[in-house]
Write a protein that holds these residues in place. Structure first.
Motif, short mmCIF file in Angstrom:
data_model
loop_
_atom_site.label_atom_id
_atom_site.label_comp_id
_atom_site.label_asym_id
_atom_site.label_seq_id
_atom_site.Cartn_x
_atom_site.Cartn_y
_atom_site.Cartn_z
N UNK A 62 0.86 -1.20 0.00
CA UNK A 62 0.00 0.00 0.00
C UNK A 62 0.89 1.25 0.00
N UNK A 63 1.54 1.53 -1.11
CA UNK A 63 2.50 2.65 -1.15
C UNK A 63 1.86 4.01 -0.91
N UNK A 64 0.53 4.09 -1.01
CA UNK A 64 -0.15 5.37 -0.78
C UNK A 64 -0.41 5.62 0.70
N UNK A 65 -0.12 4.66 1.57
CA UNK A 65 -0.36 4.82 3.00
C UNK A 65 0.94 5.20 3.71
N UNK A 66 1.05 6.42 4.24
CA UNK A 66 2.22 6.78 5.04
C UNK A 66 2.27 5.91 6.30
N UNK A 67 3.48 5.65 6.77
CA UNK A 67 3.68 4.81 7.95
C UNK A 67 4.44 5.61 9.01
N UNK A 68 3.93 5.61 10.23
CA UNK A 68 4.63 6.22 11.37
C UNK A 68 4.97 5.13 12.36
N UNK A 69 6.23 5.07 12.75
CA UNK A 69 6.74 4.00 13.60
C UNK A 69 7.48 4.60 14.79
N UNK A 70 7.43 3.90 15.92
CA UNK A 70 8.26 4.27 17.06
C UNK A 70 8.65 3.00 17.81
N UNK A 71 9.71 3.09 18.58
CA UNK A 71 10.20 1.95 19.35
C UNK A 71 9.50 1.91 20.70
N UNK A 72 9.00 0.76 21.06
CA UNK A 72 8.33 0.60 22.34
C UNK A 72 9.22 1.02 23.50
N UNK A 73 10.51 0.81 23.35
CA UNK A 73 11.45 1.16 24.41
C UNK A 73 11.52 2.66 24.65
N UNK A 116 18.59 -5.20 16.20
CA UNK A 116 17.38 -4.37 16.30
C UNK A 116 17.73 -2.90 16.16
N UNK A 117 18.78 -2.46 16.84
CA UNK A 117 19.21 -1.06 16.74
C UNK A 117 19.57 -0.71 15.29
N UNK A 118 20.26 -1.62 14.62
CA UNK A 118 20.63 -1.38 13.22
C UNK A 118 19.40 -1.40 12.32
N UNK A 119 18.42 -2.23 12.68
CA UNK A 119 17.19 -2.32 11.90
C UNK A 119 16.40 -1.02 11.97
N UNK A 120 16.35 -0.42 13.16
CA UNK A 120 15.67 0.87 13.31
C UNK A 120 16.32 1.91 12.41
N UNK A 121 17.63 1.88 12.33
CA UNK A 121 18.38 2.80 11.45
C UNK A 121 17.93 2.61 10.00
N UNK A 122 17.72 1.34 9.59
CA UNK A 122 17.26 1.08 8.22
C UNK A 122 15.84 1.60 8.01
N UNK A 123 14.99 1.40 8.99
CA UNK A 123 13.60 1.85 8.87
C UNK A 123 13.53 3.36 8.69
N UNK A 124 14.40 4.08 9.37
CA UNK A 124 14.41 5.54 9.27
C UNK A 124 14.67 6.01 7.85
#
Length: 291
Positions: free
Chosen positions: A168-179, A273-281
Motif C-alpha cells: 500500500x504505497x499510498x499509506x504513510x507509515x509512522x513507527x516508534x520503538x516501544x522502548x 534491532x538497533x541497526x534495523x531501526x536505522x534502516x527503517x528511518x
C-alpha cells in the motif's frame, strides 16, 4: 477523511494509547477527530474483510461500517486501533517474517475505505523481548508453533515495513520503538490525532506513571509545575532523568527465559534491532518518532 490505523504491535502500549487519547475527547471533537469505540469496528472490519473478494464489493460494505462507527457525523480524521489487525500473537511469525499477512490485510482495508486517506501507526519492539512475549501469551500452544521454529536472529521489522510500503504505497507509515514510548507518549498522541505539536493534551504522563514510583511522579509533577516554560525536547530529557532514578525495576525488566537463548544471543539480537531501526528511518514514506 483521514483514517489512522493503529496496528499495535502486540505487547507495546496494550490499549493504553486509546485510554490516554480518550481523556481528550472534547479536544478531539473540537478539532474534527473521531475516536470510535473499538466495539464498533474491530470484529466488523475483520468479518467484512473475510467476506470481501474484490474491490467492487467494498462499496457495499463501507457505508455500513462507517455508519456503525460514527453514525451521521463527518469528522476530518478518525482513529482506529487494533493490535490484532495484522494477526493474533500465535501467528505473528511465519517463515522468519513478522506478520506475513500484513500486506494482504492492508490491501483489503484500502479497498474497504476506498476514497479515504489512510495512515498506519505502529510501535515495534526488540525481538529479544517480543518473541518471549508472544510465547508467554500462548501458553496452550507449543513454542515451535508460536515461533514457527524461526531463527530469532533473522527477524527484522524493516522487512515488514518494506512489505507494507510495497502493498500500500499510498499509506504513510509512522513507527516508534516501544522502548522509547514513555518518553515520547505525548508526541505519539498528538501525531496520531493530527494535532499541532504545541497542543496541550491530557494523559501525557500515563505511561510514565505505570513504570515510575509514586515518589518519582510526585517529584516530576512538582518539577514541571515549577518550570512551566520547558520545551518538548527539554521535557523528554527531564522524563529520562527521572526514569533513570525512579523507575520501578519490576516494570521495566523483561524475562527472556526461552530454551537455548543465551546472553550473547540476546545481545546480538538487540544490536541487530538497533541497526534495523536505522534502516527503517531511511525507508521512503516512513516517519520514525524518536526521543
Amino acid at each position: 477523511m483521514q483514517i489512522v490505523l493503529h496496528a499495535g504491535a502486540h505487547f507495546t502500549d496494550e490499549g493504553k494509547l486509546l485510554g490516554s487519547l480518550s481523556q481528550n475527547r472534547d479536544l478531539l471533537a473540537q478539532n474534527g477527530i473521531a475516536l470510535p469505540p473499538q466495539s464498533t469496528y474491530r470484529r466488523q472490519i475483520r468479518d467484512t474483510l473475510g467476506q470481501m473478494n474484490n474491490a467492487t464489493m467494498a462499496a457495499d460494505y463501507k457505508g455500513a461500517i462507517m455508519g456503525g462507527m460514527i453514525g451521521d457525523a463527518k469528522p476530518d480524521r478518525m482513529i482506529l486501533s487494533n493490535d490484532n489487525f495484522f494477526g493474533v500473537p500465535r501467528r505473528a511469525i511465519r517463515d522468519n517474517c513478522l506478520f506475513p499477512t500484513a500486506g494482504d490485510r492492508l490491501r483489503g482495508v484500502s479497498s474497504l475505505f476506498y476514497g479515504e486517506d489512510l495512515e498506519i501507526f505502529m510501535a515495534i519492539r526488540n525481538p529479544a523481548t517480543f518473541v518471549p512475549a508472544l510465547v508467554a501469551a500462548s501458553p496452550n500452544h507449543p513454542i515451535e508453533e508460536v515461533t514457527d521454529n524461526c531463527d530469532p536472529l533473522a527477524l527484522r521489522w524493516s522487512e515488514l515495513i518494506l512489505r507494507i510500503r510495497d502493498a500500500v504505497p499510498h499509506m504513510p507509515v509512522t513507527v516508534w520503538c516501544n522502548e522509547d514510548t514513555p518518553i515520547i507518549w505525548e508526541e505519539i498522541m498528538r501525531d496520531m490525532a493530527g494535532l499541532d505539536p504545541a497542543t496541550p493534551v491530557a494523559g501525557g504522563t500515563d505511561l510514565l506513571r505505570s513504570i515510575m514510583s509514586d515518589e518519582g511522579m510526585t517529584r516530576l509533577e512538582a518539577f514541571l509545575a515549577d518550570h512551566p516554560g520547558v520545551t518538548e525536547i527539554q521535557k523528554r530529557r527531564i522524563y529520562a532523568a527521572f526514569l533513570d532514578k525512579f523507575a520501578i525495576e519490576d516494570e521495566i525488566e523483561e524475562e527472556l527465559d526461552l530454551p537455548g537463548w543465551t546472553v550473547p544471543m540476546v545481545d546480538h539480537m538487540t544490536q541487530a534491532y538497533d541497526e534495523d531501526v536505522y534502516r527503517i528511518e531511511r525507508i521512503p514514506g516512513v516517519t520514525v518518532l524518536t526521543p
